[in-house]
Design an enzyme around this catalytic site. Structure first.
Site, PDB file in Angstrom:
ATOM      1  N   GLY A   1       0.845  -1.202   0.000  1.00  0.00           N
ATOM      2  CA  GLY A   1       0.000   0.000   0.000  1.00  0.00           C
ATOM      3  C   GLY A   1       0.876   1.248   0.000  1.00  0.00           C
ATOM      4  N   HIS A   2       1.863   1.277   0.891  1.00  0.00           N
ATOM      5  CA  HIS A   2       2.802   2.405   0.908  1.00  0.00           C
ATOM      6  C   HIS A   2       3.545   2.495  -0.430  1.00  0.00           C
ATOM      7  CE1 HIS A   2       2.701   1.332   5.341  1.00  0.00           C
ATOM      8  NE2 HIS A   2       2.365   2.597   5.369  1.00  0.00           N
TER       9      HIS A   2
ATOM     10  N   LYS B   1      -7.389   4.646   2.034  1.00  0.00           N
ATOM     11  CA  LYS B   1      -7.791   3.721   3.106  1.00  0.00           C
ATOM     12  C   LYS B   1      -8.152   4.523   4.363  1.00  0.00           C
ATOM     13  CE  LYS B   1      -4.994   1.235   5.740  1.00  0.00           C
ATOM     14  NZ  LYS B   1      -5.390   1.230   7.160  1.00  0.00           N
ATOM     15  N   ASP B   2      -7.360   5.570   4.614  1.00  0.00           N
ATOM     16  CA  ASP B   2      -7.614   6.444   5.765  1.00  0.00           C
ATOM     17  C   ASP B   2      -8.377   7.665   5.249  1.00  0.00           C
ATOM     18  OD1 ASP B   2      -5.895   5.036   7.904  1.00  0.00           O
ATOM     19  OD2 ASP B   2      -4.573   5.165   6.179  1.00  0.00           O
TER      20      ASP B   2
ATOM     21  N   VAL C   1      -4.855  -0.222  -1.606  1.00  0.00           N
ATOM     22  CA  VAL C   1      -4.284  -1.472  -2.127  1.00  0.00           C
ATOM     23  C   VAL C   1      -4.737  -2.611  -1.206  1.00  0.00           C
ATOM     24  CG1 VAL C   1      -2.150  -2.720  -2.636  1.00  0.00           C
ATOM     25  CG2 VAL C   1      -2.301  -0.265  -3.088  1.00  0.00           C
TER      26      VAL C   1
ATOM     27  N   SER D   1      -0.304  -2.078   8.196  1.00  0.00           N
ATOM     28  CA  SER D   1       0.822  -2.527   9.032  1.00  0.00           C
ATOM     29  C   SER D   1       0.326  -3.372  10.198  1.00  0.00           C
ATOM     30  CB  SER D   1       1.587  -1.315   9.565  1.00  0.00           C
ATOM     31  OG  SER D   1       1.919  -0.455   8.503  1.00  0.00           O
TER      32      SER D   1
HETATM   33  P1  AMP Z   1       0.776   4.825   7.806  1.00  0.00           P
HETATM   34  O1  AMP Z   1       2.199   4.398   7.742  1.00  0.00           O
HETATM   35  O2  AMP Z   1      -0.177   3.763   8.232  1.00  0.00           O
HETATM   36  O3  AMP Z   1       0.587   6.155   8.517  1.00  0.00           O
HETATM   37  O4  AMP Z   1       0.358   5.112   6.301  1.00  0.00           O
HETATM   38  C1  AMP Z   1       1.080   6.022   5.494  1.00  0.00           C
HETATM   39  C2  AMP Z   1       0.250   6.346   4.276  1.00  0.00           C
HETATM   40  O5  AMP Z   1       0.009   5.140   3.548  1.00  0.00           O
HETATM   41  C3  AMP Z   1      -1.132   6.911   4.646  1.00  0.00           C
HETATM   42  O6  AMP Z   1      -1.437   7.971   3.755  1.00  0.00           O
HETATM   43  C4  AMP Z   1      -2.036   5.732   4.463  1.00  0.00           C
HETATM   44  O7  AMP Z   1      -3.361   6.101   4.138  1.00  0.00           O
HETATM   45  C5  AMP Z   1      -1.377   5.006   3.293  1.00  0.00           C
HETATM   46  N1  AMP Z   1      -1.782   3.606   3.246  1.00  0.00           N
HETATM   47  C6  AMP Z   1      -1.758   2.709   4.258  1.00  0.00           C
HETATM   48  N2  AMP Z   1      -2.276   1.526   3.855  1.00  0.00           N
HETATM   49  C7  AMP Z   1      -2.642   1.682   2.555  1.00  0.00           C
HETATM   50  C8  AMP Z   1      -3.248   0.833   1.576  1.00  0.00           C
HETATM   51  N3  AMP Z   1      -3.587  -0.417   1.855  1.00  0.00           N
HETATM   52  N4  AMP Z   1      -3.473   1.338   0.339  1.00  0.00           N
HETATM   53  C9  AMP Z   1      -3.131   2.623   0.052  1.00  0.00           C
HETATM   54  N5  AMP Z   1      -2.555   3.472   0.922  1.00  0.00           N
HETATM   55  C10 AMP Z   1      -2.316   3.018   2.156  1.00  0.00           C
END
Ligand code: AMP
Length: 254
Positions: free
Chosen positions: A37-38, A150-151, A177, A187
């Site tokens: 996703g990242h 997702k968020d 994703v 995560s």
């Molecule tokens: P985080 O590390 O969880 O703060 O996520 C960092 C970025 O990655 C944020 O903008 C999340 O929305 C995005 N993100 C996390 N999971 C996904 C996913 N499955 N698909 C797309 N973007 C994602």
């Protein structure tokens, strides 16, 4: 080789240098434990800009539960490998103390949409999110910053904050994703045991069913989830559920 930068002044200077000659800079803020996703955000930042940077910072102020913060997965070496293979030029990896030099005396509060859904279930969560995002955008001043759909609530609050404070960054939302079975990559998924992992994809399939939120809640509970909320808003259905200690969020368009 990716450049790993810990100091705020050095990151500010590196970003200024990259954009000084009219080049564009793409930026992807993350909390690490990077997955596909990242990667989709990183690749998009890479392909749409002359330079690309990411940050890893597990932001303490967006957690109301110290155990949740403690248990957040940390996989720095693998993260650096992914960032390098995605062609990211620099990683900003600051310390907690440097990001919050005045403790948490100053913060950004949105007092409408942030109180709903995630905000209603996680005390102070969006104050923490908006404050760290504003700090990161002021340090990096990117042309574009990439956020996952997702968020969804986070994405729209950040997008509106950037408008409210006249920042010169375009906020780009990127599609969620998913695993082949529909589970949104997160995560936190590493904490699901095999039994929970089997149930988890039902979350997405029930949210996508088109049934009314009350009915979806009933179906989720019958499938074994504890439900924080299922609600229609912003043209989407958004939900948060728990399987044991693991909390999952997801949303789909109506
Ligand atoms: P985080 O590390 O969880 O703060 O996520 C960092 C970025 O990655 C944020 O903008 C999340 O929305 C995005 N993100 C996390 N999971 C996904 C996913 N499955 N698909 C797309 N973007 C994602």
């Amino acid at each position: 080789m990716i450049r790993v930068i810990r100091s705020i002044d050095e990151m500010k200077q590196w970003c200024r240098e990259q954009t000084g000659d009219g080049c564009s800079l793409g930026f992807v803020p993350t909390m690490g434990a990077l997955h596909a996703g990242h990667r989709s955000l990183l690749e998009r930042a890479r392909s749409e800009n002359d330079r690309a940077a990411a940050s890893i910072f597990v932001n303490p102020t967006q957690y109301d539960d110290p155990e949740d913060l403690e248990n957040y997965p940390r996989t720095f070496d693998a993260d650096v490998e992914m960032l390098e293979s995605a062609g990211i030029d620099a990683l900003f990896f600051p310390s907690d103390d440097s990001i919050y030099p005045t403790d948490y005396r100053y913060r950004v509060t949105e007092n409408q949409e942030s109180e709903l859904l995630e905000g209603a279930h996680r005390n102070g969560h969006f104050d923490g999110v908006l404050t760290i995002v504003l700090k990161l955008l002021l340090i990096t001043r990117p042309t574009r910053a990439y956020f996952g759909e997702k968020d969804w609530q986070q994405y729209i609050l950040v997008r509106d904050m950037v408008k409210a404070f006249f920042l010169d960054t375009e906020i780009i939302g990127c599609p969620t994703v998913r695993e082949a079975d529909g589970l949104a990559l997160s995560s936190r998924n590493v904490h699901l045991d095999p039994e929970q992992r089997k149930i988890a994809p039902r979350f997405h399939s029930i949210l996508s069913s088109g049934a009314e939120p009350g009915e979806q809640r009933r179906q989720l509970e019958a499938a074994g989830f504890e439900v924080d909320y299922v609600e229609k808003r912003w043209g989407r259905v958004l939900g948060a559920v728990r399987l044991g200690e693991t909390r999952l969020i997801d949303n789909v368009p109506l």
